[in-house]
Design a protein around this motif. Structure first.
Motif, PDB file in Angstrom:
ATOM      1  N   SER A  50      10.816  47.208 -44.493  1.00 31.55           N
ATOM      2  CA  SER A  50      11.608  47.086 -43.233  1.00 31.55           C
ATOM      3  C   SER A  50      11.586  45.452 -42.690  1.00 31.55           C
ATOM      4  N   ILE A  51      10.528  44.804 -43.325  1.00 31.01           N
ATOM      5  CA  ILE A  51      10.515  43.667 -42.922  1.00 31.01           C
ATOM      6  C   ILE A  51      11.370  42.563 -43.803  1.00 31.01           C
ATOM      7  N   GLY A  52      11.045  42.879 -45.229  1.00 29.03           N
ATOM      8  CA  GLY A  52      11.567  42.124 -46.132  1.00 29.03           C
ATOM      9  C   GLY A  52      11.418  42.509 -47.568  1.00 29.03           C
ATOM     10  N   GLU A  53      11.619  41.907 -48.596  1.00 32.76           N
ATOM     11  CA  GLU A  53      11.597  42.439 -49.888  1.00 32.76           C
ATOM     12  C   GLU A  53      10.151  42.348 -50.232  1.00 32.76           C
ATOM     13  N   VAL A  54       9.711  43.684 -50.757  1.00 29.35           N
ATOM     14  CA  VAL A  54       8.480  43.598 -51.273  1.00 29.35           C
ATOM     15  C   VAL A  54       8.517  43.517 -52.740  1.00 29.35           C
ATOM     16  N   GLU A  55       7.473  42.513 -53.200  1.00 26.60           N
ATOM     17  CA  GLU A  55       7.279  42.420 -54.509  1.00 26.60           C
ATOM     18  C   GLU A  55       6.712  43.454 -55.154  1.00 26.60           C
ATOM     19  N   SER A  56       5.460  43.952 -54.616  1.00 28.45           N
ATOM     20  CA  SER A  56       4.699  44.967 -55.069  1.00 28.45           C
ATOM     21  C   SER A  56       4.005  45.840 -53.990  1.00 28.45           C
ATOM     22  N   CYS A  57       3.606  47.174 -54.110  1.00 25.33           N
ATOM     23  CA  CYS A  57       2.833  47.773 -53.063  1.00 25.33           C
ATOM     24  C   CYS A  57       1.768  48.818 -53.799  1.00 25.33           C
ATOM     25  N   LYS A  58       0.666  48.642 -53.352  1.00 30.41           N
ATOM     26  CA  LYS A  58      -0.230  49.507 -53.921  1.00 30.41           C
ATOM     27  C   LYS A  58      -1.193  50.317 -53.197  1.00 30.41           C
ATOM     28  N   LEU A  59      -1.250  51.536 -53.222  1.00 30.77           N
ATOM     29  CA  LEU A  59      -2.015  52.074 -52.282  1.00 30.77           C
ATOM     30  C   LEU A  59      -3.387  52.475 -53.266  1.00 30.77           C
ATOM     31  N   ILE A  60      -4.406  52.078 -52.605  1.00 25.28           N
ATOM     32  CA  ILE A  60      -5.822  52.301 -53.238  1.00 25.28           C
ATOM     33  C   ILE A  60      -6.327  53.530 -53.260  1.00 25.28           C
ATOM     34  N   ARG A  61      -6.424  54.287 -54.418  1.00 26.48           N
ATOM     35  CA  ARG A  61      -6.947  55.678 -54.216  1.00 26.48           C
ATOM     36  C   ARG A  61      -8.338  56.016 -54.841  1.00 26.48           C
ATOM     37  N   ASP A  62      -8.936  57.066 -54.768  1.00 29.92           N
ATOM     38  CA  ASP A  62     -10.227  57.475 -55.393  1.00 29.92           C
ATOM     39  C   ASP A  62      -9.966  57.727 -56.744  1.00 29.92           C
ATOM     40  N   LYS A  63     -10.815  57.040 -57.472  1.00 32.34           N
ATOM     41  CA  LYS A  63     -10.540  57.189 -59.039  1.00 32.34           C
ATOM     42  C   LYS A  63     -10.659  58.674 -59.385  1.00 32.34           C
ATOM     43  N   LEU A  64     -11.491  59.415 -58.807  1.00 29.74           N
ATOM     44  CA  LEU A  64     -11.330  60.779 -59.393  1.00 29.74           C
ATOM     45  C   LEU A  64     -10.623  61.749 -58.816  1.00 29.74           C
ATOM     46  N   THR A  65     -10.634  61.603 -57.316  1.00 29.93           N
ATOM     47  CA  THR A  65      -9.743  62.664 -56.723  1.00 29.93           C
ATOM     48  C   THR A  65      -8.373  62.234 -56.624  1.00 29.93           C
ATOM     49  N   GLY A  66      -8.044  60.924 -56.669  1.00 30.91           N
ATOM     50  CA  GLY A  66      -6.867  60.389 -56.388  1.00 30.91           C
ATOM     51  C   GLY A  66      -6.316  60.476 -55.021  1.00 30.91           C
ATOM     52  N   GLN A  67      -7.347  60.851 -54.156  1.00 35.38           N
ATOM     53  CA  GLN A  67      -6.951  60.859 -52.735  1.00 35.38           C
ATOM     54  C   GLN A  67      -7.005  59.246 -52.266  1.00 35.38           C
ATOM     55  N   SER A  68      -6.233  59.259 -51.280  1.00 33.29           N
ATOM     56  CA  SER A  68      -5.960  57.745 -50.577  1.00 33.29           C
ATOM     57  C   SER A  68      -7.255  57.483 -49.980  1.00 33.29           C
ATOM     58  N   LEU A  69      -7.618  56.121 -50.445  1.00 32.27           N
ATOM     59  CA  LEU A  69      -8.899  55.441 -49.608  1.00 32.27           C
ATOM     60  C   LEU A  69      -8.605  54.779 -48.440  1.00 32.27           C
ATOM     61  N   GLY A  70      -7.250  55.142 -47.906  1.00 31.59           N
ATOM     62  CA  GLY A  70      -6.745  54.467 -46.784  1.00 31.59           C
ATOM     63  C   GLY A  70      -6.641  52.849 -46.608  1.00 31.59           C
ATOM     64  N   TYR A  71      -6.460  52.295 -47.597  1.00 36.67           N
ATOM     65  CA  TYR A  71      -6.180  51.071 -47.726  1.00 36.67           C
ATOM     66  C   TYR A  71      -5.235  50.733 -48.866  1.00 36.67           C
ATOM     67  N   GLY A  72      -4.494  49.591 -48.906  1.00 43.23           N
ATOM     68  CA  GLY A  72      -3.355  49.206 -49.994  1.00 43.23           C
ATOM     69  C   GLY A  72      -3.256  47.982 -49.817  1.00 43.23           C
ATOM     70  N   PHE A  73      -2.536  47.328 -50.806  1.00 38.31           N
ATOM     71  CA  PHE A  73      -1.826  45.873 -50.705  1.00 38.31           C
ATOM     72  C   PHE A  73      -0.463  45.817 -51.018  1.00 38.31           C
ATOM     73  N   VAL A  74       0.093  44.911 -50.187  1.00 34.96           N
ATOM     74  CA  VAL A  74       1.496  44.889 -49.926  1.00 34.96           C
ATOM     75  C   VAL A  74       1.794  43.173 -50.435  1.00 34.96           C
ATOM     76  N   ASN A  75       2.364  43.133 -51.337  1.00 36.21           N
ATOM     77  CA  ASN A  75       2.890  41.742 -51.669  1.00 36.21           C
ATOM     78  C   ASN A  75       4.272  41.340 -51.499  1.00 36.21           C
ATOM     79  N   TYR A  76       4.572  40.343 -50.762  1.00 32.11           N
ATOM     80  CA  TYR A  76       6.105  39.906 -50.486  1.00 32.11           C
ATOM     81  C   TYR A  76       6.405  38.809 -51.625  1.00 32.11           C
ATOM     82  N   HIS A  77       7.883  38.823 -51.455  1.00 28.17           N
ATOM     83  CA  HIS A  77       8.268  37.608 -52.420  1.00 28.17           C
ATOM     84  C   HIS A  77       8.134  36.578 -51.376  1.00 28.17           C
ATOM     85  N   ARG A  78       8.311  36.608 -49.977  1.00 27.85           N
ATOM     86  CA  ARG A  78       8.567  35.308 -49.331  1.00 27.85           C
ATOM     87  C   ARG A  78       7.385  35.309 -48.388  1.00 27.85           C
TER      88      ARG A  78
END
Length: 358
Positions: A50-78
């Motif tokens: 909703s802000i601008g074009e997102v280049e990539s987006c990654k939600l960090i999950r627990d390796k085993l359970t797949g549960q969200s670890l509550g944080y992630g990364f968003v990379n914009y083009h600009r």
DNA sequence: TGCGATT
């Protein structure tokens, strides 16, 4: 125009201590912390798009359970979009969380394992005190003192995340076993449990507030009750738009006839997944973040949309919000319908299919 | 007053 006694403005810095502008190439990459447990990567992408074009987006999950670890990364083009995302989305309330949006530091081994667990703190020690104690040893990324859920009092335990592991190591050497001035008890300083090492069912201490902990550190802001929506977060970038309550608090009365009836109209609200909500009387300059701020606190929001005139690019006065859960949608509608946003009284209801006769 | 044409 504000200062209605009921307005609540959340002072949103959470005591975060990032400040230096000495970062290099992290002008587009953001780290998002304190995400609601249920929030999916797609929802995060939707929010940040909703802000601008997102280049990539990654939600960090627990390796085993797949549960969200509550944080992630968003990379914009600009870079300017990244900056805008920080300005408008940091501090956004989503469900029971207040998200934090900041520049991600470049990934490296040196920044890993830099989180410290501190116990034995005097109960009157504030977050700022804690930072003052540790700041001589390096650049503090986050700090936090755990508080009792009910009393709000310090539990004498906290966390300090340094920028570099070597800084954390030095802080351990210098501070572990020492007695803070004015205290009688020595503090314990050690590395915090590392989520990726501990494959136990231990919640990731650094990022995710434990389920029971509805609160984050910092000053004792009163988390808004679900049925007592207090709009907040003066919409930063868009300017003024201070939300104000002009309406008595409503209780959720089950089976509010109209709501239920409308929502059940064929082909309307429930499109595949989620309940679509129609929001009318939005100002021409309204942006998506306004809808996120309005509806986010009520539950899982899948997507928002401000409808704009193709020529002027101004909002045509309405928008849509898709929420996952019916109950939450109902509460949102009942709470927001009739609220004054700026100088406009919003009309909020389940979407019906007016025009577009398929 | 009003219910998404940029996948």
């Amino acid at each position: 125009m504000m200062a209605n006694g009921m307005d609540t403005v959340v002072q949103q810095n959470g005591g975060a201590t990032l400040g230096q502008a000495s970062q290099e190439e992290s002008k587009t990459n953001l780290i998002v912390n304190y995400l609601p447990q249920s929030m999916t990567q797609d929802e995060i992408r939707s929010l940040f798009s909703s802000i601008g074009e997102v280049e990539s987006c990654k939600l960090i999950r627990d390796k085993l359970t797949g549960q969200s670890l509550g944080y992630g990364f968003v990379n914009y083009h600009r870079p300017e979009d990244a900056e805008k995302a920080i300005n408008t989305l940091n501090g956004l309330r989503l469900q029971n969380k207040t998200i934090k949006v900041s520049y991600a530091r470049p990934s490296s081994e040196a920044i890993k394992g830099a989180n410290l667990y501190v116990s034995g703190l005097p109960k009157n020690m504030t977050q700022q005190d804690l930072e003052n104690l540790f700041s001589p040893y390096g650049r503090i990324i986050t700090s936090r003192i755990l508080c009792d859920n009910i009393t709000g009092l310090s539990k004498g335990v906290g966390f300090i995340r340094f920028d570099q592991r070597v800084e954390a190591e030095r802080a351990i050497q210098e501070l572990n076993g020492t007695i803070p001035k004015g205290s009688s008890e020595p503090i314990t300083v050690k590395f915090a449990n590392n989520p990726s090492n501990n494959n136990k069912a231990i919640p990731p201490l650094a990022y995710l507030a434990p389920q029971a902990t509805r609160r984050y550190g910092g000053p004792i802001h009163h988390p808004t009750g679900r049925f007592r929506y207090i709009p907040l977060s003066p919409l930063s970038s868009t300017g003024k738009a201070m939300l104000a309550i002009n309406k008595g608090l409503q209780r959720y009365s089950p089976l509010a006839g109209d709501l239920l009836a409308n929502s059940m109209l064929p082909g309307n609200a429930m499109n595949g997944s989620g309940w679509c909500i129609f929001v009318y009387n939005l100002a021409p300059e309204t942006e998506e973040n306004v809808l996120w701020q309005l509806f986010g606190p009520f539950g899982a929001v899948q997507s928002v949309k401000v409808i704009r005139d193709l020529q002027t690019n101004k909002c045509k006065g309405f928008g849509f919000v898709t929420m996952t859960n019916y109950d939450e949608a109902v509460v949102a509608i009942q709470s927001l319908n009739g609220y004054t946003l700026g100088n406009r009284v919003l009309q909020v209801s389940f979407k019906t299919n007016k025009s577009k006769a398929a």
